[in-house]
Design a protein around this motif. Structure first.
Motif, short mmCIF file in Angstrom:
data_model
loop_
_atom_site.label_atom_id
_atom_site.label_comp_id
_atom_site.label_asym_id
_atom_site.label_seq_id
_atom_site.Cartn_x
_atom_site.Cartn_y
_atom_site.Cartn_z
N ALA A 1 37.77 41.17 35.19
CA ALA A 1 38.85 39.62 34.93
C ALA A 1 39.63 39.84 36.00
CB ALA A 1 39.81 39.34 33.56
N LYS B 1 38.37 28.77 37.90
CA LYS B 1 37.44 29.32 36.96
C LYS B 1 37.09 30.91 37.24
CE LYS B 1 38.52 25.97 34.27
NZ LYS B 1 39.14 26.05 32.52
N SER C 1 37.40 33.98 34.63
CA SER C 1 36.93 34.61 33.16
C SER C 1 35.01 33.65 33.38
CB SER C 1 37.57 32.43 32.73
OG SER C 1 36.12 32.30 31.85
N TRP D 1 32.23 37.46 32.13
CA TRP D 1 32.39 36.59 30.81
C TRP D 1 31.09 35.66 31.44
CZ3 TRP D 1 33.21 38.27 26.72
CH2 TRP D 1 34.58 39.27 25.96
#
Length: 456
Positions: free
Chosen positions: A12, A50, A53, A57
């Motif tokens: 992250a 983004k 994230s 993930w």
């Protein structure tokens, strides 16, 4: 770098830093791609903001992509879950690239994991990384590069004119080629050479050698850049192995050099043409397994239209020094540069192949040769197709498989490759190949060329 366990907090942080750099550079979107078992680059895209994230993930992608054919039909297979299940695409931020030919976009090759963060057994990029790891365990490394060939046409699918290797073709398309090389240079893809090739409308481009994972990444990135720059110039680019029946095909030759630290093993030895014992054994392992490796490197029904004698495609089980008709060619380089320039070239592969699977397969084959201390047969210094039956038999020269089903059988019978690829990937690979053979194998050559012309 690939990891079997995800450190999500660290990913992250890296993703956030990357997102900040991309947004400052005017990048809005990031394409995350992987190459499926049919050699097609599949993609998901995310907003650059983004990326923190997404790095941690991932992005969802169906595991059914492992069973896609190039035509987008979906094969069945022993490990197919059909519509059930999901994987996560995690960008390799070390390979994140701002795309010169797609303003506002960046690209990153993706690792594939399952929902619990475990590495997906059919991730071909991870397989290449595993092969590199096996080299490293022996104190070895490989530097690799792909040659890309493609046919350029006008919007009506007519190949651009000009003689084979001719300056006339280059000068007519000088601006196109300049824009292409400029785009690749800005994307850290170092072009070694670019020139018109033999077939009508055909060009060839070579990039500098890199570690195997990076080399496969560059093959993917270069193809997509060629495609986009061609479109921007009002042209179309086809990487198909056979643009039209009877014509010269597009290849995807692979170059590999073997190293022990900074010591080259394809030169400075006492073997044939100054090969070291390890360099010779590596080449011998590849030569022995090229019939099986065709299921990886010539993976489509149309691949076998290209694999014909006397077309510099390397269709016989033979090797030689600077012999363009042998499937395995030792390139020594100019005197004075041979310590770093010498490398093996595999000529029988094409660009319908997944480049990660190609390099993994070649490394596994070469390592098997090293482990068994294999030696090469005598080199062939003529066109192997010109040998009489008796001469060919004495030299151990036979034709490579002439169809996809024959290559599938050779892969299944091999003593190294199925195990090295793993049961799930190895089985699925052949399930997909059999499905393509069933769908496309009976098509007339002209129809097969039409169907496959723009897919890869």
């Amino acid at each position: 770098m690939f990891s079997t366990r995800l450190d999500r907090e660290r990913l992250a942080d890296l993703g956030a830093a990357a997102a900040e750099r991309l947004l400052r550079a005017g990048v809005d979107l990031v394409a995350l791609s992987f190459v499926d078992n049919s050699g097609i680059s599949r993609v998901k895209a995310v907003p650059a903001g983004k990326l923190a994230s997404v790095a941690a993930w991932g992005v969802g992608a169906s595991n059914s992509f492992d069973f896609f054919l190039a035509t987008d039909s979906i094969a069945s297979g022993a490990h197919s879950l059909g519509p059930v299940g999901d994987l996560r695409l995690h960008p390799d931020l070390d390979a994140l690239t701002v795309l010169a030919a797609q303003p506002g976009w960046a690209w990153a090759p993706a690792w594939r994991y399952d929902q619990d963060g475990r590495a997906h057994p059919q991730d071909s990029r991870a397989l290449t990384a595993a092969a590199v790891g096996q080299l490293a365990e022996r104190g070895l490394s490989v530097r690799a590069a792909f040659e890309l060939e493609w046919v350029v046409t006008d919007p009506d699918e007519v190949p651009v004119p000009g003689p084979a290797y001719g300056y006339a073709r280059l000068s007519r398309h000088h601006d196109y080629l300049r824009k292409l090389v400029s785009a690749l240079d800005s994307q850290r893809a170092e072009v070694e050479q670019i020139h018109p090739e033999y077939a009508a409308g055909q060009f060839e481009l070579s990039v500098a050698a890199a570690d195997p994972v990076r080399a496969a990444d560059l093959a993917v990135l270069t193809k997509e850049t060629v495609r986009r720059v061609s479109e921007a110039c009002g042209l179309r680019a086809s990487f198909t192995p056979k643009f039209q029946p009877g014509g010269v095909g597009n290849g995807g030759h692979v170059h590999l050099s073997l190293w022990h630290g900074d010591q080259p093993l394809c030169s400075a030895g006492n073997g044939p043409f100054q090969l070291t014992p390890a360099g010779e054994a590596f080449g011998a392992g590849i030569l022995r397994r090229l019939p099986a490796l065709l299921a990886v490197g010539a993976p489509s029904v149309i691949s076998y239209l290209r694999l014909t004698p006397h077309h510099w495609a390397g269709v016989f089980t033979a090797w030689g020094c600077e012999n363009r008709e042998t499937q395995l060619r030792l390139i020594r380089g100019a005197a004075g540069q041979r310590s770093t320039a010498a490398n093996w070239e595999v000529k029988c592969f094409d660009l319908t192949a997944n480049p990660y699977l190609v390099l993994a397969g070649l490394i596994f084959a070469g390592l098997a040769g090293i482990d068994a201390e294999e030696r090469l047969p005598p080199p062939i210094d003529v066109d192997p197709g010109s040998l009489s039956p008796d001469e060919a038999a004495a030299a151990g020269v036979v034709r490579l498989p002439t169809s996809l089903p024959d290559s599938i059988a050779a892969f299944e019978a091999d003593d190294v490759l199925p195990k090295a690829f793993g049961e799930e990937l190895g089985t699925t690979l052949l399930d997909v190949r059999r499905a393509e053979a069933a769908e496309l194998g009976a098509l007339p050559d002209a129809e097969l060329c039409r169907v496959m012309r723009w897919l890869h």
